[in-house]
Design an enzyme around this catalytic site. Structure first.
Site, PDB file in Angstrom:
ATOM      1  N   ASP A 191      39.065 129.201  40.553  1.00 23.16           N
ATOM      2  CA  ASP A 191      40.045 128.119  40.568  1.00 23.16           C
ATOM      3  C   ASP A 191      39.602 126.949  39.685  1.00 23.16           C
ATOM      4  O   ASP A 191      38.410 126.710  39.512  1.00 23.16           O
ATOM      5  CB  ASP A 191      40.221 127.573  41.989  1.00 23.16           C
ATOM      6  CG  ASP A 191      40.900 128.567  42.925  1.00 23.16           C
ATOM      7  OD1 ASP A 191      41.205 129.695  42.491  1.00 23.16           O
ATOM      8  OD2 ASP A 191      41.109 128.212  44.098  1.00 23.16           O
ATOM      9  N   HIS A 217      34.878 128.716  41.850  1.00 20.57           N
ATOM     10  CA  HIS A 217      35.507 127.690  41.019  1.00 20.57           C
ATOM     11  C   HIS A 217      34.782 127.603  39.676  1.00 20.57           C
ATOM     12  O   HIS A 217      33.545 127.470  39.653  1.00 20.57           O
ATOM     13  CB  HIS A 217      35.447 126.318  41.700  1.00 20.57           C
ATOM     14  CG  HIS A 217      36.249 126.237  42.953  1.00 20.57           C
ATOM     15  ND1 HIS A 217      35.807 126.778  44.144  1.00 20.57           N
ATOM     16  CD2 HIS A 217      37.474 125.687  43.205  1.00 20.57           C
ATOM     17  CE1 HIS A 217      36.734 126.561  45.078  1.00 20.57           C
ATOM     18  NE2 HIS A 217      37.741 125.907  44.537  1.00 20.57           N
TER      19      HIS A 217
END
Length: 216
Positions: free
Chosen positions: A36, A186
């Site tokens: 992400d 992430h």
């Protein structure tokens, strides 16, 4: 807040929101890595190089503003054969945003994705992940009605949390992952220390156990 979020998504939560995708149904040794918040200079490129070493595919939930700032990295993700998902234009909190504004923000990002994808060979899958996992039932229903697949997760690495050690980040994944798990990393500056420690070890660990890494 993080203290109340489990590493492994409870089965009850998956049953309460059955229209969201929490894991992939699989009897095979398959894992679905997701990243992400990118594209992020240097960090996303490092992730791509690391995945390539293990012939691993993944799904990148990109922020629209970051795509516009770093289009070359976005194209690198596509060229490497990974999937792309929508993560809003500027990491919006769904619980604090009016539904109409939220939908406009998602649509703006989707327009960016479609403009930047050079040709149809890459395809557009309409994958969406809400930042922070925050999405109201109304927002979710509207997005599903617009043919988005809302991708949540089965296992959180907590790589963004600076209060946990890089070893704990790794153990979160190796200790909770099962066939079909969707795992959250992430490719961001904030998460880079833990993520860059854990990702190669996750790839090595599960490769040795006979797992493959697939894109959604």
């Amino acid at each position: 807040m993080d203290a109340f979020i489990p590493v492994k998504t409870p089965l009850l939560l998956k049953k309460v929101f059955p229209n969201y995708i929490w894991n992939m149904v699989s009897n095979s040794k398959e894992i679905y890595l997701t990243f992400d918040d990118g594209p992020t200079p240097e960090i996303t490129n490092w992730v791509l190089d690391t995945l390539k070493e293990y012939k691993a595919k993944a799904t990148f939930f990109c922020i629209g503003n970051n795509i516009e700032k770093h289009p070359d990295i976005f194209l690198d993700i596509l060229a490497a054969g990974h999937s792309i998902g929508n993560h809003t234009y500027n990491h919006l909190k769904g619980w604090k945003t009016k539904t109409a504004d939220y939908l406009k923000n998602v649509s703006k990002t989707q327009d960016v994705i479609e403009r930047k994808i050079p040709n149809s060979e890459f395809g557009i899958k309409n994958l969406f992940r809400p930042p922070y996992g925050q999405i109201t039932p109304k927002q979710g229903k509207k997005l599903i009605g617009l043919d988005y697949k809302i991708i949540m997760w089965d296992v959180l690495s907590f790589d963004w949390n600076k209060k946990i050690s890089k070893e704990a980040c790794l153990n979160n994944i190796t200790g909770k992952t099962t066939n079909g798990s969707i795992i959250v990393f992430h490719d961001s500056v904030k998460a880079s220390k833990n993520m860059q420690y854990a990702l190669p070890k996750v790839l090595k660990h599960f490769s040795m156990l006979g797992y493959s890494f697939k894109a959604i």
